[in-house]
Design a protein around this motif. Structure first.
Motif, short mmCIF file in Angstrom:
data_model
loop_
_atom_site.label_atom_id
_atom_site.label_comp_id
_atom_site.label_asym_id
_atom_site.label_seq_id
_atom_site.Cartn_x
_atom_site.Cartn_y
_atom_site.Cartn_z
N LYS A 103 1.31 4.03 -3.03
CA LYS A 103 1.01 5.62 -2.63
C LYS A 103 2.24 6.02 -3.12
O LYS A 103 1.92 7.44 -3.54
CB LYS A 103 0.68 5.65 -1.06
CG LYS A 103 0.16 6.80 -0.74
CD LYS A 103 -0.13 6.81 0.68
CE LYS A 103 -0.84 8.32 1.21
NZ LYS A 103 -0.88 8.03 2.71
N GLU A 104 3.38 5.80 -2.83
CA GLU A 104 4.71 6.46 -3.42
C GLU A 104 4.70 6.42 -4.93
O GLU A 104 5.13 7.45 -5.43
CB GLU A 104 5.79 5.70 -2.90
CG GLU A 104 6.17 5.85 -1.42
CD GLU A 104 6.14 7.07 -0.87
OE1 GLU A 104 7.17 8.05 -1.62
OE2 GLU A 104 5.93 7.79 0.12
N ALA A 105 4.18 5.45 -5.50
CA ALA A 105 4.19 5.32 -6.96
C ALA A 105 3.24 6.45 -7.62
O ALA A 105 3.68 7.20 -8.34
CB ALA A 105 4.06 3.87 -7.50
N ASN A 106 2.09 6.56 -6.99
CA ASN A 106 1.21 7.32 -7.32
C ASN A 106 1.78 8.82 -7.12
O ASN A 106 1.20 9.75 -7.82
CB ASN A 106 -0.21 7.17 -6.72
CG ASN A 106 -0.98 5.99 -6.97
OD1 ASN A 106 -0.73 5.46 -8.38
ND2 ASN A 106 -1.65 5.49 -6.54
N LYS A 107 2.33 9.30 -6.10
CA LYS A 107 2.89 10.49 -5.84
C LYS A 107 3.92 10.97 -6.98
O LYS A 107 4.07 11.98 -7.45
CB LYS A 107 3.57 10.50 -4.68
CG LYS A 107 2.52 10.80 -3.31
CD LYS A 107 3.36 10.85 -1.84
CE LYS A 107 2.33 10.97 -0.88
NZ LYS A 107 3.28 11.01 0.39
N THR A 108 4.72 10.06 -7.43
CA THR A 108 5.65 10.27 -8.40
C THR A 108 5.11 10.49 -9.68
O THR A 108 5.90 11.23 -10.81
CB THR A 108 6.74 9.29 -8.51
OG1 THR A 108 6.50 8.14 -8.73
CG2 THR A 108 7.54 9.14 -7.21
N LYS A 109 3.89 10.01 -10.02
CA LYS A 109 3.33 10.33 -11.37
C LYS A 109 2.95 11.71 -11.55
O LYS A 109 2.54 12.69 -11.22
CB LYS A 109 2.39 9.43 -11.71
CG LYS A 109 2.57 7.96 -11.70
CD LYS A 109 1.37 7.13 -12.03
CE LYS A 109 1.74 5.83 -12.13
NZ LYS A 109 0.83 4.84 -12.50
N LYS A 149 0.95 -1.26 0.08
CA LYS A 149 -0.24 0.09 0.06
C LYS A 149 0.90 1.33 -0.09
O LYS A 149 0.58 2.20 -0.75
CB LYS A 149 -1.20 0.03 1.04
CG LYS A 149 -2.13 1.00 1.26
CD LYS A 149 -2.93 0.56 2.47
CE LYS A 149 -4.27 1.34 2.29
NZ LYS A 149 -5.19 1.22 3.39
N LYS A 150 2.10 1.27 0.81
CA LYS A 150 3.10 2.39 0.87
C LYS A 150 3.60 2.67 -0.52
O LYS A 150 3.81 3.58 -1.05
CB LYS A 150 3.83 2.10 2.02
CG LYS A 150 4.87 3.49 2.13
CD LYS A 150 5.71 3.07 3.63
CE LYS A 150 6.75 4.35 3.68
NZ LYS A 150 7.34 4.06 5.07
N ALA A 151 4.04 1.63 -1.15
CA ALA A 151 4.84 1.61 -2.33
C ALA A 151 3.72 2.14 -3.36
O ALA A 151 4.19 2.93 -4.42
CB ALA A 151 5.10 0.01 -2.73
#
Length: 132
Positions: free
Chosen positions: A126-132, A122-124
């Motif tokens: 969330k981080e992937a969505n932030k970098t997009k 879930k954290k990964a």
């Protein structure tokens, strides 16, 4: 509260699964069943305790927590049987409870591991969505 109840049910299911798959654990479970049955039948038929009291006394004796130890007076044969029953049964009961505890600990560790993996995923995400 609800999580603990669900985990308790899961632990019982895990113990039943292990009883079905592990020959040694199944043998211990069978021995416990036979010991409780023999003890109950003896205290019920020979010592003339009511069936439920005989069952409670048998289980309580094996778990070293008998609620009826002061309320029951046994015949000589009952005392001798009780001594033998304790020597044989308590060891088997303790081994069974320890093995069941190992099963619960293993199941809990697996549950915690899965929860940690879900949290990391879930954290990964969330981080992937932030970098997009």
């Amino acid at each position: 509260m609800l999580i603990e109840l669900a985990l308790t049910g899961k632990f019982i299911v895990d113990i039943v699964k292990r009883l079905r798959s592990d020959k040694t654990f199944r043998t211990l479970g069978f021995l416990i069943f036979v010991l409780i049955l023999v003890g109950t039948m003896f205290f019920w038929l020979v010592e003339h305790l009511p069936f439920l009291k005989a069952l409670a006394y048998s289980v309580g004796t094996l778990s070293m927590n008998s609620p009826y130890d002061h309320a029951v007076t046994f015949s000589t044969i009952g005392v001798v049987f009780n001594i033998i029953y304790i020597f044989i049964g308590v060891g088997v009961y303790i081994i069974f409870v320890l093995e069941a505890g190992k099963t619960i600990i293993s199941a809990h560790e697996d549950f915690e591991k899965k929860q940690a993996e879900k949290k990391a995923l879930k954290k990964a995400l969330k981080e992937a969505n932030k970098t997009k």
